[in-house]
Design a protein around this motif. Structure first.
Motif, PDB file in Angstrom:
ATOM      1  N   LYS A 111      36.775  38.909  78.269  1.00 39.79           N
ATOM      2  CA  LYS A 111      36.518  39.930  79.287  1.00 39.79           C
ATOM      3  C   LYS A 111      37.713  40.101  80.210  1.00 39.79           C
ATOM      4  CE  LYS A 111      32.125  41.434  79.114  1.00 39.79           C
ATOM      5  NZ  LYS A 111      32.193  42.696  78.415  1.00 39.79           N
ATOM      6  N   LYS A 112      38.259  41.291  80.185  1.00 34.08           N
ATOM      7  CA  LYS A 112      39.389  41.622  81.051  1.00 34.08           C
ATOM      8  C   LYS A 112      39.024  41.370  82.521  1.00 34.08           C
ATOM      9  CE  LYS A 112      43.519  43.271  80.959  1.00 34.08           C
ATOM     10  NZ  LYS A 112      44.490  42.671  80.067  1.00 34.08           N
ATOM     11  N   ASN A 113      37.789  41.725  82.814  1.00 36.23           N
ATOM     12  CA  ASN A 113      37.285  41.594  84.184  1.00 36.23           C
ATOM     13  C   ASN A 113      37.343  40.151  84.675  1.00 36.23           C
ATOM     14  OD1 ASN A 113      36.290  42.940  86.317  1.00 36.23           O
ATOM     15  ND2 ASN A 113      34.549  43.810  85.196  1.00 36.23           N
ATOM     16  N   VAL A 114      36.827  39.254  83.839  1.00 36.05           N
ATOM     17  CA  VAL A 114      36.837  37.830  84.166  1.00 36.05           C
ATOM     18  C   VAL A 114      38.275  37.343  84.289  1.00 36.05           C
ATOM     19  CG1 VAL A 114      36.069  35.549  83.437  1.00 36.05           C
ATOM     20  CG2 VAL A 114      34.677  37.548  82.916  1.00 36.05           C
ATOM     21  N   GLU A 115      39.117  37.833  83.376  1.00 32.54           N
ATOM     22  CA  GLU A 115      40.513  37.417  83.424  1.00 32.54           C
ATOM     23  C   GLU A 115      41.121  37.740  84.786  1.00 32.54           C
ATOM     24  OE1 GLU A 115      43.183  39.513  80.878  1.00 32.54           O
ATOM     25  OE2 GLU A 115      44.905  38.415  81.648  1.00 32.54           O
ATOM     26  N   GLN A 116      40.902  38.990  85.213  1.00 34.26           N
ATOM     27  CA  GLN A 116      41.544  39.422  86.447  1.00 34.26           C
ATOM     28  C   GLN A 116      41.039  38.667  87.668  1.00 34.26           C
ATOM     29  OE1 GLN A 116      40.682  43.518  85.913  1.00 34.26           O
ATOM     30  NE2 GLN A 116      42.598  43.933  84.819  1.00 34.26           N
ATOM     31  N   THR A 117      39.786  38.236  87.628  1.00 36.25           N
ATOM     32  CA  THR A 117      39.265  37.534  88.804  1.00 36.25           C
ATOM     33  C   THR A 117      39.538  36.029  88.753  1.00 36.25           C
ATOM     34  OG1 THR A 117      37.147  37.606  87.669  1.00 36.25           O
ATOM     35  CG2 THR A 117      37.410  39.089  89.525  1.00 36.25           C
ATOM     36  N   VAL A 118      39.550  35.462  87.549  1.00 40.08           N
ATOM     37  CA  VAL A 118      39.599  34.006  87.449  1.00 40.08           C
ATOM     38  C   VAL A 118      40.988  33.448  87.118  1.00 40.08           C
ATOM     39  CG1 VAL A 118      38.683  32.036  86.181  1.00 40.08           C
ATOM     40  CG2 VAL A 118      37.172  33.905  86.820  1.00 40.08           C
ATOM     41  N   ASP A 119      41.680  34.146  86.220  1.00 40.62           N
ATOM     42  CA  ASP A 119      42.917  33.563  85.699  1.00 40.62           C
ATOM     43  C   ASP A 119      43.980  33.255  86.761  1.00 40.62           C
ATOM     44  OD1 ASP A 119      44.491  32.711  83.345  1.00 40.62           O
ATOM     45  OD2 ASP A 119      45.796  34.362  83.974  1.00 40.62           O
ATOM     46  N   PRO A 120      44.232  34.163  87.725  1.00 39.36           N
ATOM     47  CA  PRO A 120      45.274  33.852  88.724  1.00 39.36           C
ATOM     48  C   PRO A 120      45.019  32.526  89.444  1.00 39.36           C
ATOM     49  CG  PRO A 120      44.598  36.133  88.905  1.00 39.36           C
ATOM     50  CD  PRO A 120      43.654  35.499  87.944  1.00 39.36           C
ATOM     51  N   THR A 121      43.771  32.291  89.812  1.00 38.29           N
ATOM     52  CA  THR A 121      43.430  31.049  90.501  1.00 38.29           C
ATOM     53  C   THR A 121      43.670  29.842  89.604  1.00 38.29           C
ATOM     54  OG1 THR A 121      41.636  32.357  91.434  1.00 38.29           O
ATOM     55  CG2 THR A 121      41.640  30.006  91.930  1.00 38.29           C
ATOM     56  N   ILE A 122      43.223  29.959  88.363  1.00 43.27           N
ATOM     57  CA  ILE A 122      43.394  28.840  87.434  1.00 43.27           C
ATOM     58  C   ILE A 122      44.877  28.546  87.228  1.00 43.27           C
ATOM     59  CG2 ILE A 122      43.066  28.110  85.051  1.00 43.27           C
ATOM     60  CD1 ILE A 122      40.421  29.478  85.014  1.00 43.27           C
ATOM     61  N   GLN A 123      45.657  29.624  87.084  1.00 42.70           N
ATOM     62  CA  GLN A 123      47.098  29.423  86.880  1.00 42.70           C
ATOM     63  C   GLN A 123      47.720  28.709  88.072  1.00 42.70           C
ATOM     64  OE1 GLN A 123      48.527  29.660  84.146  1.00 42.70           O
ATOM     65  NE2 GLN A 123      46.977  30.807  83.044  1.00 42.70           N
ATOM     66  N   MET A 124      47.192  29.014  89.271  1.00 44.91           N
ATOM     67  CA  MET A 124      47.723  28.369  90.466  1.00 44.91           C
ATOM     68  C   MET A 124      47.437  26.867  90.407  1.00 44.91           C
ATOM     69  SD  MET A 124      46.865  29.587  94.278  1.00 44.91           S
ATOM     70  CE  MET A 124      45.442  28.532  94.381  1.00 44.91           C
ATOM     71  N   PHE A 125      46.208  26.526  90.043  1.00 47.31           N
ATOM     72  CA  PHE A 125      45.848  25.106  89.958  1.00 47.31           C
ATOM     73  C   PHE A 125      46.625  24.389  88.859  1.00 47.31           C
ATOM     74  CE2 PHE A 125      41.839  26.257  92.222  1.00 47.31           C
ATOM     75  CZ  PHE A 125      42.023  25.382  93.273  1.00 47.31           C
ATOM     76  N   ARG A 126      46.971  25.161  87.822  1.00 45.27           N
ATOM     77  CA  ARG A 126      47.644  24.546  86.687  1.00 45.27           C
ATOM     78  C   ARG A 126      49.002  23.965  87.086  1.00 45.27           C
ATOM     79  NH1 ARG A 126      50.471  26.002  81.746  1.00 45.27           N
ATOM     80  NH2 ARG A 126      51.097  27.977  82.636  1.00 45.27           N
TER      81      ARG A 126
END
Ligand SMILES: Nc1ncnc2c1ncn2[C@@H]1O[C@H](COP(=O)(O)OP(=O)(O)OP(=O)(O)O)[C@@H](O)[C@H]1O
Ligand SMILES: [Mg+2]
Lengths: 279, 256
Positions: A111-126
């Protein structure tokens, strides 16, 4: 007469085949043996210099001493119990982090939608190094099992997350078209098209996650524990029992390699359909 | 009687700021059981037309009706064979044919077996796509489409990547399938011989914008022979039309 020659010919052929086969086995054996030459040579030198007293036994105990220590630890020092505890920690953390990584990776990939809301945060934690959060985890959860398992889970999460996401996004759009033409519903599209396509990446993520879980385990146990292989190492260091330190290191190394090989076997089975350059 | 009906089909593609008219006022009727071949210069919109019929592209003006119903999206009623076989590499031949249908269903299983015989792949049920030749893989994809009992089969240069020998084999195989199943076909090719060899009608398209230049009925009985005089006469006829198309293109590009 001619019958007999035929039979003996058959015999000659079959023995020839056997010879060829045993020759090939011999060749394989040679290749394997070649890999052993250097380690055996080094071990011998190590053992000899140790025996001659050329290097300090406290800094670098001889291989034979390490081996007898290993046996001793199994018989009297609860090595198996320590190992079991380490294994459970690694497995627990890996299962927790890996499963989450897989699930979130699938959701974000689909889901593009989920990507846009979740991925930036996860990448930050990574980008936060696992080692840097150890003090925080200790403050929050103490030295107990929770902080250890969470630390391992944090390490195991990201490789599976990133690779699952990548795998899902690299599904061939031409196959998507086929899915449309064959009237795949959304469920079939995921189970029959997306996940199988992403499987090579997911398995790679699995291997990487397992490796990271193992590393994180060592870090978690070294940060303070009263059981486990890491504890064994730390405890031995305090009393300068170098041989025990070696035993611990070797166990970590061997088991890391074994688990990786297991996944690889699994991988080869599941991906036998792949048509790639095999070197 | 009429299975497929295309009326006033116009299709534009946006290219930067300008719009290109890719398909212009296409009118076409295909009868049930008819074998239609389409030829035309590269870029004239053959694939675009096929995609529209297949429902893979619905952004056009005009009307496409299949069996009296408007085509609104891709479906198993329109089987599509692409230039590449597009098999699922992780599935064996029989599983590729079944795809989303369960092989545990006896009816599916029986039909898959029948189709494997029809496309002459007996013995390869359990083979993976990487173990197949190009022609074999394309036959699997044809079987996959046929399993869904499509009303029409749309083929976009399906044998374009094959060598001459395999290709003529495949043409024969396709005609056998057509005789057996009586599925209507729309077959895009850039090979004139192939178009005449297979089609009840040959549709010649011209480019920029893509229009139907001429429809030639091929009144030759099957099986056809490429060496016969009548076949060669049709060849001349089609070639002549084709030359007109090329001339048109020359004039067109001279104008630019
Ligand atoms: N997705 C697209 N976006 C923009 N233009 C496109 C797109 N697809 C096709 N075109 C243009 O539409 C025209 C027709 O393309 P199409 O692929 O239908 O040609 P074709 O007749 O199948 O050619 P070929 O024989 O080479 O396969 C071409 O000029 C092409 O540049
Ligand atoms: Mg095309």
């Amino acid at each position: 007469m001619s019958n007999q020659t035929a039979i003996s010919l058959e015999k000659v052929k079959s023995t020839k085949k056997k010879l060829v086969k045993s020759n090939r086995d011999l060749g394989k054996l040679k290749v394997i043996l070649k890999g052993f030459i250097l380690p055996i040579f080094m071990l011998t030198i190590w053992e000899l210099t140790g025996a001659l007293g050329l290097i300090s036994a406290t800094l670098l105990p001889r291989p034979s001493v390490i081996f007898t220590t290993f046996i001793d630890l199994i018989l009297t020092g609860n090595l198996l119990q320590h190992f079991q505890i380490s294994l459970l920690r690694a497995l627990g953390g890996f299962l927790l982090g890996g499963t989450l990584g897989l699930l979130v990776g699938v959701a974000v990939g689909l889901k593009k939608n989920v990507e846009q809301t979740v991925d930036p945060t996860i990448q930050m934690f990574r980008t936060i190094p696992t080692l840097a959060v150890i003090p925080l985890f200790i403050l929050w959860f103490g030295f107990g099992e929770v902080s250890k398992i969470l630390l391992i889970a944090k390490g195991a999460f990201f490789p599976l997350y990133v690779n699952t996401f990548l795998g899902i996004r690299s599904v061939d759009s031409k196959l998507f078209e086929v899915g449309k033409v064959l009237e795949f519903n959304r469920w079939k599209q995921i189970t029959h098209l997306i996940l199988p396509s992403a499987l090579p990446n997911i398995l790679l993520g699995l291997r990487l996650s397992l490796g990271v879980a193992w590393l994180a385990l060592v870090a978690a146990e070294l940060m303070g524990s009263s059981e486990g292989v890491g504890y064994l190492i730390m405890d031995a260091r305090q009393f300068s029992q170098t041989a025990i330190v070696f035993v611990g290191i070797i166990i970590f190394a061997v088991f890391g390699k074994v688990s990786d090989s297991l996944v690889k076997v699994f991988e080869r089975r599941l991906l036998k359909w792949q048509d790639n350059f095999k070197g | 009687m009429t299975l497929l009906e295309i009326k006033q089909l116009n299709k534009f593609f946006q290219k930067g700021k300008e719009q290109i008219h890719v398909l212009k006022e296409i009118e076409l009727q295909v009868k049930r059981g008819e074998f239609i071949t389409v030829i035309g210069p590269s870029g004239c919109g053959k694939s675009t037309l096929l995609k529209a019929i297949g429902g893979l592209d619905t952004e056009y003006s005009g009307e496409i009706k299949l069996d009296g119903e408007r085509v609104t999206g891709a479906s198993i009623k329109q089987g599509v064979i692409f230039q590449e076989p597009r098999l699922f590499p992780w599935l064996t031949v029989e599983r590729n044919i079944a795809a989303n249908l369960p092989l545990t269903d006896i009816e599916v299983k029986e039909n898959v077996e029948k189709l494997i015989k029809l496309v002459r792949l007996d013995g390869f049920e359990r083979a993976y796509p990487k173990e197949l030749s190009g022609g074999m893989a394309q036959r699997v994809s044809i079987a996959r489409a046929l399993l869904r009992k499509p009303k029409i089969l749309l083929l976009d240069e399906p044998f374009g990547a094959l060598d001459a020998f395999t290709r003529s084999h495949m043409q024969q195989a396709l005609l056998d399938i057509w005789k057996e199943e009586r599925t209507s076909m729309v077959f895009v090719t850039h090979d004139i011989d192939e178009a005449i060899y297979l089609g009840n009608k040959v549709i010649i398209m011209s480019a920029r914008p893509g229009t139907i230049q001429k429809i030639i009925s091929i009144d030759l009985p099957f099986p056809r022979k490429k060496s016969t005089k009548s076949f060669q006469e049709y060849r001349q006829l089609v070639l002549k039309e084709f030359e007109k198309v090329e001339e048109l293109e020359l004039i067109d590009s001279a104008g630019i």
